[in-house]
Structures are given as structure tokens and as C-alpha cells.
Scaffold this motif. Structure first.
Motif, PDB file in Angstrom:
ATOM      1  N   PHE A 125      -4.442   6.832   3.036  1.00 40.02           N
ATOM      2  CA  PHE A 125      -4.300   5.770   2.044  1.00 40.02           C
ATOM      3  C   PHE A 125      -4.416   6.317   0.630  1.00 40.02           C
TER       4      PHE A 125
ATOM      5  N   PHE B  77      -6.206   6.109   9.733  1.00 39.47           N
ATOM      6  CA  PHE B  77      -5.432   6.668  10.830  1.00 39.47           C
ATOM      7  C   PHE B  77      -6.163   7.800  11.532  1.00 39.47           C
ATOM      8  N   GLY B  78      -5.906   7.918  12.834  1.00 35.32           N
ATOM      9  CA  GLY B  78      -6.335   9.081  13.584  1.00 35.32           C
ATOM     10  C   GLY B  78      -5.394  10.237  13.333  1.00 35.32           C
TER      11      GLY B  78
ATOM     12  N   PHE C 199      -4.683  -0.540  15.909  1.00 30.68           N
ATOM     13  CA  PHE C 199      -3.222  -0.527  15.997  1.00 30.68           C
ATOM     14  C   PHE C 199      -2.738   0.749  16.671  1.00 30.68           C
TER      15      PHE C 199
ATOM     16  N   TYR D 117       0.818   5.406   1.106  1.00 33.81           N
ATOM     17  CA  TYR D 117       0.148   6.428   1.892  1.00 33.81           C
ATOM     18  C   TYR D 117       0.859   7.762   1.680  1.00 33.81           C
TER      19      TYR D 117
ATOM     20  N   GLN E  45       0.845  -1.178   0.000  1.00 29.09           N
ATOM     21  CA  GLN E  45       0.000   0.000   0.000  1.00 29.09           C
ATOM     22  C   GLN E  45       0.890   1.242   0.000  1.00 29.09           C
TER      23      GLN E  45
ATOM     24  N   GLY F  97      -7.955  -9.616   4.883  1.00 22.92           N
ATOM     25  CA  GLY F  97      -8.271  -9.131   3.555  1.00 22.92           C
ATOM     26  C   GLY F  97      -7.379  -8.007   3.101  1.00 22.92           C
ATOM     27  N   GLN F  98      -6.474  -7.584   3.982  1.00 20.08           N
ATOM     28  CA  GLN F  98      -5.495  -6.555   3.634  1.00 20.08           C
ATOM     29  C   GLN F  98      -6.157  -5.283   3.154  1.00 20.08           C
ATOM     30  N   GLU F  99      -7.135  -4.821   3.861  1.00 17.57           N
ATOM     31  CA  GLU F  99      -7.772  -3.567   3.501  1.00 17.57           C
ATOM     32  C   GLU F  99      -6.974  -2.391   4.029  1.00 17.57           C
ATOM     33  N   THR F 100      -7.414  -1.200   3.638  1.00 20.53           N
ATOM     34  CA  THR F 100      -6.692   0.000   4.032  1.00 20.53           C
ATOM     35  C   THR F 100      -6.821   0.268   5.523  1.00 20.53           C
ATOM     36  N   GLN F 101      -5.786   0.837   6.087  1.00 19.84           N
ATOM     37  CA  GLN F 101      -5.827   1.290   7.468  1.00 19.84           C
ATOM     38  C   GLN F 101      -6.259   2.748   7.488  1.00 19.84           C
TER      39      GLN F 101
ATOM     40  N   LEU G 206       0.322   7.390  16.622  1.00 21.59           N
ATOM     41  CA  LEU G 206      -0.783   7.281  15.676  1.00 21.59           C
ATOM     42  C   LEU G 206      -1.569   5.998  15.929  1.00 21.59           C
TER      43      LEU G 206
ATOM     44  N   TYR H 272       0.843   2.943  16.614  1.00 22.20           N
ATOM     45  CA  TYR H 272       2.173   3.149  16.049  1.00 22.20           C
ATOM     46  C   TYR H 272       2.815   4.353  16.723  1.00 22.20           C
TER      47      TYR H 272
ATOM     48  N   ARG I  72      -8.167  -7.639   8.680  1.00 23.20           N
ATOM     49  CA  ARG I  72      -6.718  -7.725   8.532  1.00 23.20           C
ATOM     50  C   ARG I  72      -6.335  -8.767   7.498  1.00 23.20           C
TER      51      ARG I  72
END
Lengths: 110, 114
Positions: A45, B105-106, B33, A35, A33, B99-103, B90, B35, B97
Motif C-alpha cells: 500500500f 498482502f501475503g 481475500f 499500491y 488506493q 471503512g475502506q482501509e488498506t489491504q 495472493l 486474488y 471493509r
């Protein structure tokens, strides 16, 4: 853990010039991916690549996944000041969490 | 639209203090998550959670703990803050997870430990 490299670390371009950042892994990836993080902002994203040799375009942005699924590139044609920010790749090794690269910080001089 | 919020944008704490960072997402995502982001190092995974009351260590869990009592909320705890924990934190969430979709973020919390 798995290591992912991004080059260059910094890039300064004149507005209108092209820009490319590369993301490299020593291990075959399941997907990758990209970003973008604007200064003071959070990662947003852009796109996901899954297939070997895949190429995707978003307006002036072109994303490519290598044939061996070990590297990827993001190319921006004719940069604009709105392209300023840090571009991260996030790689996934089958069944594992994403690992983020260190990012490439892009500056665009008007 | 997914919304991920974090309790504070900026935080200043003293060495030895206990620090709570809270993250809330409103899209019923199973996976969350934490980070930390430091210049030149990108985003490094501290902890993640794939379900309520479940937690897993990431790459740099030392000095941190987490709590997930409700699906929408994931808290990061610094038991005794140290200066080397000064960083941008973050939070992110993802629905599937596998399916590897987009994350998503805050906005991040910039923590300064004096």
C-alpha cells in the motif's frame, strides 16, 4: 463487473526523468488506493485518496484524485532505480470490494 | 505490524490434483481475500470472506472453493487443478471493509500446474 483502466501498460524511463501513470474509471468512485509491487514481491500500500480533487505527496511521489472522482494519477519526479516495479490502482465503488487495475510496469534505466 | 503469511512460495502440481493454499494473518482482521495475478490482467478477486465460516464469490470463482474455519486462516482450494490455473496467488486481509482501509498482502504463492 466494473472496469478500471491504467495507462500506460509499460513505461521505460532514464533515471532522473519523470513518470506518470493514470487510472481511469467510467463510474464515479468512492475512493482509490495506490499500491507498488517490486519485481518478485507483493503489492504494498502507498496511499488512499477519498476527496474530489485531492492531492497528496510522499517525497517524490504525487497522487491526485480527479474532480469528478473518476480518475487518478501517480506522478514520480526524478525517478530512481528504486522506483522500479508495477504500480496498481485499486478503486472502490461505494460499498463494494476494491477492483484492481492491470498495473503500469515501470523500468528505470541507470 | 500486520503480517500475512502464505503456506508456500512456489508449488508444482499435476493436472487433476487437489491443491490447498493456506493464508494466515495475525492482526485479527475480519476480512480476507484471495486474488490471482496474471500478466496484463492485474489482480482478480477469486473469493473473499468477511467472517468465520462466511464466504462470498469474487469475480472469477469457477474452479475454486474456500474455507474459513478460524478467523486468522483462509484457505483456497483447487478441487481439480488445471493448467489454466497456473498463476500467482495472493492472499490479503483488511480490518474493516466498510471503512475502506488498506489491504495487507501475503508474499504470494506461484503455482505451476503441469
Amino acid at each position: 463487473g466494473q472496469q478500471v483502466m491504467q495507462i500506460p501498460q509499460y513505461q521505460h524511463v532514464q533515471e532522473g526523468e519523470d513518470f506518470t501513470t493514470y487510472c481511469n474509471s467510467s463510474t464515479t468512485l468512492s475512493n482509490i488506493q495506490w499500491y507498488k509491487q517490486r519485481p518478485g514481491g507483493h503489492p504494498v500500500f502507498l496511499i488512499q485518496l477519498v476527496k474530489s480533487g485531492e492531492v497528496k505527496k510522499q517525497k517524490r511521489l504525487t497522487f491526485q484524485f480527479g474532480e469528478a472522482k473518476k480518475n487518478s494519477s501517480l506522478h514520480i519526479t526524478a525517478t530512481q532505480t528504486t522506483d522500479v516495479g508495477t504500480y496498481f490502482c485499486a478503486v472502490s465503488y461505494y460499498g463494494q470490494n476494491f477492483v484492481f487495475g492491470p498495473g503500469t510496469r515501470l523500468s528505470v534505466l541507470p | 505490524d500486520v503480517k500475512v503469511t502464505q503456506s508456500s512460495r512456489y508449488l508444482v502440481k499435476r493436472t487433476g490434483e487437489k491443491v490447498f493454499l493456506e493464508c494466515v494473518q495475525d492482526m485479527d482482521h475480519e476480512n480476507m481475500f484471495w486474488y490471482r495475478q496474471d500478466p496484463g490482467l492485474g489482480l482478480r478477486l477469486i473469493y473473499f470472506s468477511y467472517d468465520v465460516k462466511m464466504k462470498e464469490k469474487g469475480d472469477i470463482p469457477e474452479g475454486y472453493s474456500v474455507s474459513r474455519e478460524k478467523k486468522e486462516r483462509f484457505s483456497l482450494i483447487l478441487e481439480s487443478a488445471s493448467t489454466n490455473q497456473t498463476s500467482m496467488y495472493l492472499c490479503a486481509s483488511i480490518k474493516d471493509r466498510a471503512g475502506q482501509e488498506t489491504q495487507y498482502f501475503g508474499p504470494g504463492t506461484r503455482l505451476l500446474v503441469l
